[in-house]
Design a protein around this motif. Structure first.
Motif, PDB file in Angstrom:
ATOM      1  N   LYS A 119       0.844  -1.186   0.000  1.00 50.75           N
ATOM      2  CA  LYS A 119       0.000   0.000   0.000  1.00 50.75           C
ATOM      3  C   LYS A 119       0.881   1.239   0.000  1.00 50.75           C
ATOM      4  O   LYS A 119       1.941   1.265   0.634  1.00 50.75           O
ATOM      5  CB  LYS A 119      -0.914   0.003   1.226  1.00 50.75           C
ATOM      6  N   TRP A 157       0.768   5.732   0.218  1.00 49.56           N
ATOM      7  CA  TRP A 157       0.036   6.953   0.509  1.00 49.56           C
ATOM      8  C   TRP A 157       0.888   8.167   0.130  1.00 49.56           C
ATOM      9  O   TRP A 157       2.125   8.093   0.128  1.00 49.56           O
ATOM     10  CB  TRP A 157      -0.262   7.105   2.008  1.00 49.56           C
ATOM     11  N   TRP A 158       0.211   9.274  -0.168  1.00 52.84           N
ATOM     12  CA  TRP A 158       0.861  10.579  -0.180  1.00 52.84           C
ATOM     13  C   TRP A 158       0.680  11.202   1.196  1.00 52.84           C
ATOM     14  O   TRP A 158      -0.418  11.192   1.748  1.00 52.84           O
ATOM     15  CB  TRP A 158       0.234  11.507  -1.227  1.00 52.84           C
ATOM     16  N   THR A 161      -3.522  -0.003  -3.350  1.00 55.28           N
ATOM     17  CA  THR A 161      -3.358  -1.203  -2.543  1.00 55.28           C
ATOM     18  C   THR A 161      -3.157  -2.355  -3.506  1.00 55.28           C
ATOM     19  O   THR A 161      -3.894  -2.481  -4.479  1.00 55.28           O
ATOM     20  CB  THR A 161      -4.596  -1.469  -1.657  1.00 55.28           C
ATOM     21  N   LEU A 209      -3.186  12.379   4.774  1.00 58.87           N
ATOM     22  CA  LEU A 209      -2.782  11.165   4.070  1.00 58.87           C
ATOM     23  C   LEU A 209      -3.757  10.909   2.925  1.00 58.87           C
ATOM     24  O   LEU A 209      -4.970  10.999   3.103  1.00 58.87           O
ATOM     25  CB  LEU A 209      -2.785   9.961   5.013  1.00 58.87           C
ATOM     26  N   GLU A 210      -3.226  10.596   1.760  1.00 56.48           N
ATOM     27  CA  GLU A 210      -4.055  10.282   0.591  1.00 56.48           C
ATOM     28  C   GLU A 210      -3.630   8.928   0.035  1.00 56.48           C
ATOM     29  O   GLU A 210      -2.473   8.736  -0.332  1.00 56.48           O
ATOM     30  CB  GLU A 210      -3.884  11.369  -0.476  1.00 56.48           C
ATOM     31  N   GLU A 211      -4.577   7.989  -0.017  1.00 54.39           N
ATOM     32  CA  GLU A 211      -4.253   6.651  -0.510  1.00 54.39           C
ATOM     33  C   GLU A 211      -3.975   6.690  -2.007  1.00 54.39           C
ATOM     34  O   GLU A 211      -4.667   7.372  -2.773  1.00 54.39           O
ATOM     35  CB  GLU A 211      -5.396   5.690  -0.225  1.00 54.39           C
TER      36      GLU A 211
END
Length: 369
Positions: free
Chosen positions: A258, A260-261, A273, A268-270
């Motif tokens: 996974k 994130w940014w 995944t 947090l930005e996904e």
């Protein structure tokens, strides 16, 4: 009979429509063939390629067209993507770092340039690319000590050259762990008390400490499973930092990945995944490159006699499509997120002798209309 034919016709129309949508999604992302820069280099260096801007690369290597006539060894080369041109910037020894147009490295003295590395005398250089000057060398290291790394996020400074606020020095003395971010963003604090490790707060620059907490609830499901959340790198096109689940510890066949940014305000930005199906089998967090228009991945499947190593991109269906076959090293994304520069040995992993990495550039953004 006519009813059955009508139903069959309708089914075929729906199938064609679905195929059209899939093809449309699959081709809506622009991706050219990689451009070969005509440069070979050592891809095993931690940082072998740097973008000066969105059009120019700095790389220590050898221009292929000069390999037969020039025996001066590695040179510091500037490659301009738009003109497909190479500029020789002189001899190169090592310790290359670039930060917002500032460059720092060492080169051998002219009288030791042709000697082995252990016999070379070093001169340290720094400055802008168009105005590189000799500067005092770093202080000598204790016997047997390794040189500390320069931080490209902090003007290519060594740790001992950085000036910290008093609260940060005090926090470090108490055992807390911090990662320098861009100067305007401050520092990232990592929890290191008990495994698993994860980022807990961003500390903006300033004389007073005003930490911005990172929402642990986003990470908690993974922390409960024993995953570590690690800091990967900064990407300019997002003005954000890449975080990922450490999917390299222990057996990796059943691990989830996974990304994130992490933004400077703690958000947090996904990104994605992924599991271990199909070509995702050997993808690990260090080989993923979220570009502006595509998610790219470095495949390392090399089980003999099958070699599926290469550069891949994620399709609209979520699987991975091969773009360039070969063993990759030293990838770096341009500041605008559109071009990936990387070293590749097209022969793959299984070669006799050492790998020879060719500098290639892939443009994944559609041309401006």
């Amino acid at each position: 009979m006519s009813v059955k034919l009508s139903r069959l016709s309708l089914l075929l129309k729906k199938s064609v429509l679905l195929l059209t949508l899939l093809v449309g999604l699959n081709t809506s992302v622009y991706c050219t063939e990689p451009i070969d820069a005509g440069i070979v280099f050592s891809g095993y260096l931690p940082s072998s390629i740097f973008w000066l801007d969105n059009d120019n690369l700095i790389v220590p290597g050898v221009a292929i067209e000069r390999m037969q006539t020039d025996s001066k060894g590695r040179r510091l080369l500037r490659y301009q993507f738009s003109k497909r041109s190479i500029t020789d910037m002189g001899s190169f020894g090592g310790a290359l770092c670039m930060s917002d147009g500032y460059i720092r490295f060492w080169r051998p003295t002219p009288d030791t340039e042709d000697k082995p590395l252990t016999g070379q005398k070093r001169l340290t250089f720094a400055g802008t690319v168009d105005s590189i000057v000799e500067v005092p060398p770093p202080p000598p290291l204790p016997r047997g000590a390794s040189p500390p790394p320069m931080d490209a996020l902090r003007g290519c400074q060594y740790p001992y050259e950085m000036t910290n606020p008093a609260w940060l020095d005090a926090a470090k003395e108490s055992g807390r762990v911090f990662k320098p971010l861009k100067p305007e963003h401050g520092w990232l604090e990592m929890d290191r008390g008990l495994p698993p490790a994860y980022p807990i707060a961003i500390h903006p620059p300033g004389k007073e400490d005003r930490p911005i907490p990172i929402d642990r609830s986003v990470l908690q499901p993974w922390l409960d499973q024993g995953y570590h959340v690690v800091f990967l790198r900064y990407e300019a096109f997002k003005d954000a930092y890449l975080l990922g689940l450490d999917d390299t510890r222990g057996a990796g066949d059943d691990k989830t990945g996974k990304l994130w940014w992490l933004y400077s305000d703690g958000r947090l930005e996904e990104i994605v995944t992924y599991g271990r199906e199909g070509n995702w089998k050997t993808i690990r967090l260090n080989g993923l490159i979220p570009a502006k228009a595509n998610l790219l991945a470095i495949g390392t499947e090399t089980s003999w006699p099958f070699d599926k190593s290469g550069l891949y991109r994620q399709t609209a269906r979520g699987d991975l499509e091969l773009l360039a076959k070969g063993w990759l090293a030293s990838k770096v994304l341009s500041p605008d997120g559109c071009k990936l520069a990387f070293g590749i040995d097209p022969r793959g992993f299984w070669v006799k002798g050492g790998h020879t990495f060719r500098l290639q550039i892939l443009d994944v953004c559609p041309p401006a209309k």
